[in-house]
Design a protein around this motif. Structure first.
Motif, PDB file in Angstrom:
ATOM      1  N   GLN A 101       0.974  -1.471   0.565  1.00  0.00           N
ATOM      2  CA  GLN A 101       0.387   0.275   0.170  1.00  0.00           C
ATOM      3  C   GLN A 101       0.401   0.895  -0.180  1.00  0.00           C
ATOM      4  N   GLY A 102       1.641   1.388   0.428  1.00  0.00           N
ATOM      5  CA  GLY A 102       2.603   1.807   0.249  1.00  0.00           C
ATOM      6  C   GLY A 102       2.849   3.447   1.739  1.00  0.00           C
ATOM      7  N   LYS A 103       2.801   4.014   1.434  1.00  0.00           N
ATOM      8  CA  LYS A 103       3.286   5.534   2.378  1.00  0.00           C
ATOM      9  C   LYS A 103       2.033   5.788   3.388  1.00  0.00           C
ATOM     10  N   TYR A 104       0.100   5.197   2.840  1.00  0.00           N
ATOM     11  CA  TYR A 104      -0.417   5.233   3.947  1.00  0.00           C
ATOM     12  C   TYR A 104      -1.137   4.281   3.641  1.00  0.00           C
ATOM     13  N   LEU A 105      -1.698   3.767   4.755  1.00  0.00           N
ATOM     14  CA  LEU A 105      -2.701   2.231   4.698  1.00  0.00           C
ATOM     15  C   LEU A 105      -3.765   2.917   5.583  1.00  0.00           C
ATOM     16  N   PHE A 106      -4.840   2.031   4.724  1.00  0.00           N
ATOM     17  CA  PHE A 106      -6.362   2.183   4.990  1.00  0.00           C
ATOM     18  C   PHE A 106      -6.996   0.948   5.172  1.00  0.00           C
ATOM     19  N   SER A 107      -5.999  -0.030   4.835  1.00  0.00           N
ATOM     20  CA  SER A 107      -7.156  -1.368   5.151  1.00  0.00           C
ATOM     21  C   SER A 107      -5.618  -2.208   5.456  1.00  0.00           C
ATOM     22  N   THR A 108      -5.865  -3.904   6.020  1.00  0.00           N
ATOM     23  CA  THR A 108      -4.646  -4.579   6.169  1.00  0.00           C
ATOM     24  C   THR A 108      -5.204  -6.127   5.738  1.00  0.00           C
ATOM     25  N   GLU A 109      -4.445  -6.940   4.872  1.00  0.00           N
ATOM     26  CA  GLU A 109      -4.821  -7.972   4.693  1.00  0.00           C
ATOM     27  C   GLU A 109      -5.576  -9.066   5.502  1.00  0.00           C
ATOM     28  N   ARG A 110      -4.990  -9.365   6.899  1.00  0.00           N
ATOM     29  CA  ARG A 110      -5.606 -10.156   8.088  1.00  0.00           C
ATOM     30  C   ARG A 110      -5.949  -9.348   9.255  1.00  0.00           C
ATOM     31  N   ASN A 111      -6.972 -10.063   9.802  1.00  0.00           N
ATOM     32  CA  ASN A 111      -7.969  -9.892  10.684  1.00  0.00           C
ATOM     33  C   ASN A 111      -7.184 -10.686  12.490  1.00  0.00           C
ATOM     34  N   ILE A 112      -6.537 -10.613  13.521  1.00  0.00           N
ATOM     35  CA  ILE A 112      -6.950 -11.301  14.220  1.00  0.00           C
ATOM     36  C   ILE A 112      -7.384 -11.306  15.565  1.00  0.00           C
ATOM     37  N   SER A 113      -7.701 -12.727  16.432  1.00  0.00           N
ATOM     38  CA  SER A 113      -8.760 -12.109  17.259  1.00  0.00           C
ATOM     39  C   SER A 113      -8.043 -11.655  18.781  1.00  0.00           C
ATOM     40  N   GLU A 114      -9.070 -11.763  19.970  1.00  0.00           N
ATOM     41  CA  GLU A 114      -8.007 -11.381  20.603  1.00  0.00           C
ATOM     42  C   GLU A 114      -7.717 -12.311  21.342  1.00  0.00           C
ATOM     43  N   LEU A 115      -7.549 -13.655  20.819  1.00  0.00           N
ATOM     44  CA  LEU A 115      -6.314 -14.603  21.468  1.00  0.00           C
ATOM     45  C   LEU A 115      -5.122 -14.677  21.167  1.00  0.00           C
ATOM     46  N   GLY A 116      -4.930 -14.258  19.507  1.00  0.00           N
ATOM     47  CA  GLY A 116      -4.298 -14.075  19.049  1.00  0.00           C
ATOM     48  C   GLY A 116      -3.422 -12.610  19.806  1.00  0.00           C
ATOM     49  N   LEU A 117      -4.405 -11.653  20.097  1.00  0.00           N
ATOM     50  CA  LEU A 117      -3.031 -10.244  20.583  1.00  0.00           C
ATOM     51  C   LEU A 117      -2.689 -11.022  21.325  1.00  0.00           C
ATOM     52  N   LYS A 118      -3.822 -11.831  21.967  1.00  0.00           N
ATOM     53  CA  LYS A 118      -2.744 -11.991  23.798  1.00  0.00           C
ATOM     54  C   LYS A 118      -1.741 -13.078  24.038  1.00  0.00           C
ATOM     55  N   SER A 119      -1.933 -13.832  22.376  1.00  0.00           N
ATOM     56  CA  SER A 119      -1.522 -14.721  22.211  1.00  0.00           C
ATOM     57  C   SER A 119       0.215 -14.221  21.389  1.00  0.00           C
ATOM     58  N   SER A 120       0.435 -13.320  21.173  1.00  0.00           N
ATOM     59  CA  SER A 120       1.615 -13.267  20.922  1.00  0.00           C
ATOM     60  C   SER A 120       2.402 -11.166  21.539  1.00  0.00           C
ATOM     61  N   ALA A 121       3.242 -11.418  20.977  1.00  0.00           N
ATOM     62  CA  ALA A 121       4.029 -10.056  21.215  1.00  0.00           C
ATOM     63  C   ALA A 121       3.011  -8.536  20.575  1.00  0.00           C
ATOM     64  N   SER A 122       1.585  -8.976  19.386  1.00  0.00           N
ATOM     65  CA  SER A 122       1.398  -7.679  19.132  1.00  0.00           C
ATOM     66  C   SER A 122       1.017  -7.052  20.025  1.00  0.00           C
ATOM     67  N   TRP A 123       0.885  -5.793  19.813  1.00  0.00           N
ATOM     68  CA  TRP A 123      -0.119  -4.606  20.543  1.00  0.00           C
ATOM     69  C   TRP A 123      -1.118  -3.329  18.800  1.00  0.00           C
ATOM     70  N   ILE A 124      -2.213  -3.295  20.242  1.00  0.00           N
ATOM     71  CA  ILE A 124      -2.612  -2.075  19.533  1.00  0.00           C
ATOM     72  C   ILE A 124      -2.163  -0.954  19.476  1.00  0.00           C
ATOM     73  N   VAL A 125      -1.960  -0.038  18.122  1.00  0.00           N
ATOM     74  CA  VAL A 125      -1.032   0.961  17.957  1.00  0.00           C
ATOM     75  C   VAL A 125      -2.542   1.734  17.966  1.00  0.00           C
ATOM     76  N   PRO A 126      -2.222   3.370  18.949  1.00  0.00           N
ATOM     77  CA  PRO A 126      -3.402   3.733  19.386  1.00  0.00           C
ATOM     78  C   PRO A 126      -4.155   4.418  17.924  1.00  0.00           C
TER      79      PRO A 126
END
Length: 85
Positions: A51-76
């Protein structure tokens, strides 16, 4: 590029001086289906590459479980995400 409103000279600063939080993330294990059945947009390097400089969507989504089970985090909201590649 410089915005018209800025008239003062440039000041050299490190990222640590201007960032409130710097953090790298981590991908939830792709072999666990439950980690990817959610509604949390998951930003990946490939999204940034495609997408380049500005992103408007992501190719994948994760679940709450996926978020908690990894080093992923929510960007405010109103924050910047970038890659050093």
């Amino acid at each position: 590029m410089r915005f018209r409103e800025f008239k003062d000279g440039w000041t050299l600063k490190s990222l640590g001086e201007i960032c409130e939080k710097t953090k790298s993330g981590g991908t939830p294990k792709s072999t666990i289906k439950e980690y990817y059945e959610g509604n949390i947009p998951f930003l990946s390097i490939s999204d940034m590459t495609i997408q380049g400089k500005y992103l408007f969507s992501t190719e994948r989504n994760i679940s709450e479980l996926g978020l908690k089970s990894s080093a992923s985090w929510i960007v405010p909201i109103n924050c910047i995400s970038f890659d050093f590649i």
